[in-house]
Design an enzyme around this catalytic site. Structure first.
Site, PDB file in Angstrom:
ATOM      1  N   THR A 140      -4.927 -12.408   7.217  1.00 20.75           N
ATOM      2  CA  THR A 140      -5.527 -12.167   5.898  1.00 20.75           C
ATOM      3  C   THR A 140      -6.779 -11.307   6.028  1.00 20.75           C
ATOM      4  O   THR A 140      -7.391 -11.247   7.085  1.00 20.75           O
ATOM      5  CB  THR A 140      -5.912 -13.500   5.225  1.00 20.75           C
ATOM      6  OG1 THR A 140      -6.683 -14.261   6.163  1.00 20.75           O
ATOM      7  CG2 THR A 140      -4.686 -14.283   4.816  1.00 20.75           C
ATOM      8  N   GLY A 173       1.719  -9.118   2.416  1.00 22.97           N
ATOM      9  CA  GLY A 173       2.190  -8.754   1.086  1.00 22.97           C
ATOM     10  C   GLY A 173       3.649  -8.377   0.961  1.00 22.97           C
ATOM     11  O   GLY A 173       4.068  -7.931  -0.112  1.00 22.97           O
ATOM     12  N   LYS A 224       3.020 -23.529  12.009  1.00 22.17           N
ATOM     13  CA  LYS A 224       1.614 -23.651  11.642  1.00 22.17           C
ATOM     14  C   LYS A 224       0.807 -23.556  12.940  1.00 22.17           C
ATOM     15  O   LYS A 224       1.276 -23.983  13.994  1.00 22.17           O
ATOM     16  CB  LYS A 224       1.408 -25.031  10.985  1.00 22.17           C
ATOM     17  CG  LYS A 224      -0.020 -25.379  10.631  1.00 22.17           C
ATOM     18  CD  LYS A 224      -0.476 -24.703   9.373  1.00 22.17           C
ATOM     19  CE  LYS A 224      -2.000 -24.686   9.265  1.00 22.17           C
ATOM     20  NZ  LYS A 224      -2.506 -23.609   8.433  1.00 22.17           N
ATOM     21  N   LYS A 244      -2.061 -11.680  17.261  1.00 24.13           N
ATOM     22  CA  LYS A 244      -2.131 -11.396  15.822  1.00 24.13           C
ATOM     23  C   LYS A 244      -3.527 -10.900  15.474  1.00 24.13           C
ATOM     24  O   LYS A 244      -4.515 -11.609  15.694  1.00 24.13           O
ATOM     25  CB  LYS A 244      -1.797 -12.663  15.032  1.00 24.13           C
ATOM     26  CG  LYS A 244      -1.779 -12.466  13.525  1.00 24.13           C
ATOM     27  CD  LYS A 244      -1.198 -13.685  12.842  1.00 24.13           C
ATOM     28  CE  LYS A 244      -1.197 -13.570  11.349  1.00 24.13           C
ATOM     29  NZ  LYS A 244      -0.677 -14.798  10.718  1.00 24.13           N
ATOM     30  N   CYS A 286      -8.318 -15.260  12.120  1.00 24.49           N
ATOM     31  CA  CYS A 286      -8.526 -16.002  10.878  1.00 24.49           C
ATOM     32  C   CYS A 286      -9.952 -15.788  10.391  1.00 24.49           C
ATOM     33  O   CYS A 286     -10.894 -15.967  11.149  1.00 24.49           O
ATOM     34  CB  CYS A 286      -8.265 -17.489  11.110  1.00 24.49           C
ATOM     35  SG  CYS A 286      -8.745 -18.515   9.732  1.00 24.49           S
TER      36      CYS A 286
END
Ligand SMILES: Cc1cc2nc3c(=O)[nH]c(=O)nc-3n(C[C@H](O)[C@H](O)[C@H](O)COP(=O)(O)OP(=O)(O)OC[C@H]3O[C@@H](n4cnc5c(N)ncnc54)[C@H](O)[C@@H]3O)c2cc1C
Ligand SMILES: Cc1cc2nc3c(=O)[nH]c(=O)nc-3n(C[C@H](O)[C@H](O)[C@H](O)COP(=O)(O)O)c2cc1C
Ligand code: FES
Lengths: 304, 225
Positions: free
Chosen positions: A192, A244, A46, A165, A129
């Site tokens: 996302t 996904g 996390k 990322k 994020c």
């Protein structure tokens, strides 16, 4: 016939290309061990910040016909408590990667300094994020300038690989290039997308406590595949595909686009934590039928 | 889980159900439950779930123990047990007399109710449970309440070889095994799916049981012995 499933990210050897994506499970060392036991080739913690965070009010997750929406809000116990939680993380059976978040450049370095002796094999930094004020895209971090600053600072402070990322936003390639310039060892693509919103029409209010949230799962997959495909052409460092991946075929698709490994998050909802083993078995079957000897042979195949 | 739109979503057990309705039993302990106590008839709430697993009824003579916010999960079981004609003794543990709820509802079902007030400590409830278990031949014990009391109940059941299931509370944010906030040591599995009801034997495998829980941030909170 047995297939060689091993893959290597900047010197880190994975027994297979599946990795746990950051923020799904991953709050405790025991849950990372459980993922490793269920076949995860590597695990990402996390995301950890300098100070503890409670996260957004719930609902923090909602599912719909095409995937998942989340706005967890980076809840985490903070660097000091995380250091206790993740002590000896090098002994869990699969390499563990520390996800670090911060608001200032110094925050990233401070979190690493606090946790550097836990045994993490690499650092992952989400600049991406889409639903937490002060962090990621909402904190103005998904820019070439910030990517460069944060990567450079961590490369100076740490002796393990630094993975950046990125978000599936338009500027993805320029952000990734800036990270490469500053010495990044690998790119994870993607976080996302969105943010999106789902409204409960009976109470006429957004479902998520934060109102909006990042879209993951099946809806994200084609976008993630395209991002990996674009990055494979744009940068020379390894790319970890994320978004996904639910079946063995999805993993193979992501690797054909150019990924050296894949991260898995939302699929755990439909397939439980056994997703890792299932995906590996399905991919192995396919590779067997197609006559491949090692999984790395398919990396970037869609470009040839 | 119960959704108060615009406020939060929190885990609650269904306390009873009829053909058309179901009920909850909520103790006011903090910001969310305070908001919940303000709602008026006609307001719309959301209910997600039910998630996780429930109790498995076994045997003919049962001892049920419900304490504090854990009461609801066992009243639901009492209802199911009585519908099957099983004998139910019920220990209601509460901090003070005014916190004793559901007593007459249980008695109407034909449940034998015992209660104890405990002023933060669970000793008095524990004494009663021990006595009842000594004097009766229970086929099964089911409990939900303060974790230190649950720990003693589990040990008692294992010692006396009585079938026993308990419901354990952990911080739950999603209920679907994704956020990881309810992961338990050392198994690393999520209690929102593997629980909240577990067998006494399983509870013994949870090393954090009776020792600590994790809060919203994931930080450990140790129980006061
Ligand atoms: C499976 C399960 C079933 C439950 N059933 C009932 C019930 O039937 N009736 C009832 O009154 N209470 C029940 N609870 C407890 C209830 O969820 C908490 O009392 C409530 O969330 C408190 O919120 P608050 O904002 O009012 O208090 P806070 O001040 O936020 O917290 C008070 C206490 O509740 C705990 N808590 C807060 N949020 C959560 C959460 N998301 N998950 C778990 N614990 C939390 C805190 O750790 C603290 O110990 C249950 C809990 C679980 C896990
Ligand atoms: C519930 C949830 C929490 C997440 N938390 C984080 C996080 O803390 N840090 C991070 O870098 N990404 C986080 N993500 C993004 C995932 O790591 C991943 O990039 C994204 O979900 C796409 O992969 P998937 O479709 O396989 O889930 C989270 C995703 C979900 C669904
Ligand atoms: S509450 Fe999210 S995993 Fe259990």
């Amino acid at each position: 016939m047995s297939i060689n499933l091993q893959t290597t990210i900047s010197g880190i050897r994975l027994k297979n290309p599946t990795m746990l994506a950051s923020g799904v499970l991953g709050v405790t060392k025991a849950s990372l061990i459980n993922v490793a036991k269920n076949g995860g080739g590597a695990v990402v913690s996390k995301s950890i910040s300098k100070n503890p965070r409670q996260g957004h009010p719930a609902p923090i997750i909602t599912t719909y016909e095409a995937g998942m929406l989340n706005a967890v809000g980076y809840s985490n116990p903070g660097a000091l408590k995380a250091k206790e939680e993740f002590a000896n993380i090098d002994q869990i059976g699969s390499p563990a990667i520390l996800s670090i978040i911060g608001q200032e450049v110094e925050d990233f370095v401070e979190v690493w300094e606090t946790l550097k002796n836990c045994g993490f094999k690499a650092i992952e930094v989400p600049l991406s994020c889409p639903h937490t004020p002060g962090y990621g895209t909402m904190g103005g971090q998904h820019t070439p300038a910030m990517a460069e600053k944060i990567t450079r600072a961590l490369k100076q402070a740490a002796d393990v690989p630094v993975i950046i990322k990125v978000s599936p936003n338009e500027n993805m390639v320029t952000v990734a290039r800036a990270a490469v310039e500053a010495g990044a060892d690998a790119i994870t693509a993607v976080n996302t997308m969105g943010p999106g919103m789902i409204i409960n029409i009976d109470v006429h209010k957004p479902i998520l406590g934060f109102g909006m949230g990042g879209v993951s799962g099946a809806a994200l997959r084609p976008v993630a595949v395209r991002c990996v495909f674009d990055l494979y052409k744009a940068v020379k460092i390894p790319i970890i595909g994320c978004g996904g991946v639910t079946t063995g075929r999805d993993m193979i698709e992501m690797m054909m686009a150019g990924a050296i490994a894949v991260q898995i998050g939302t699929a755990i909802y439909s397939r439980t934590v056994q997703a890792f083993k299932l995906i590996v078995d399905e991919a192995t079957d396919w590779l067997n039928k197609q006559g491949y000897k090692k999984i790395t042979d398919i990396i970037g195949l869609a470009h040839r | 889980m119960l959704w108060l739109p615009g406020v939060d979503l929190k885990p609650f057990s269904v306390a009873w159900q009829s053909k058309k309705q179901f009920g909850l039993a909520v103790i006011k302990v903090g910001p969310y439950t305070t908001e919940l106590f303000k709602i008026k008839t006609g307001e719309r709430l959301g209910f997600n779930g039910p998630y996780g697993n429930g109790y498995n009824l076994q045997g003919k003579k049962l001892l049920l123990i419900g304490g504090g916010s854990g009461l609801a999960s066992v009243t639901f079981l009492a209802q199911a047990a009585r519908e099957q004609g099983l004998a139910v003794d019920f220990v209601l543990a509460a901090k003070t007399a005014d916190k004793i709820i559901y007593q007459s509802w249980l008695e109407k079902l034909g449940v034998k109710v015992y209660h104890r007030f405990q002023n933060q400590k669970y000793e008095r409830a524990w004494q009663l449970i021990e006595d009842l278990a000594e004097q009766n031949n229970y086929d099964a014990i089911y409990a939900c309440g303060p974790e230190l009391l649950l720990e003693k109940i589990v040990d008692l059941a294992l010692l006396k070889k009585i079938f026993c299931e308990i419901s354990i509370e952990r911080y739950m944010k999603c209920g679907i095994g994704i956020c990881g906030s309810c992961a338990i040591d050392p198994l690393g599995i999520c209690l929102c799916q593997a629980g909240p009801v577990v067998s006494a034997e399983f509870a013994k495998k949870i090393t954090e049981f009776g020792k600590f829980e994790r809060l919203a941030s994931g930080e450990k909170h140790y129980f006061k012995k």
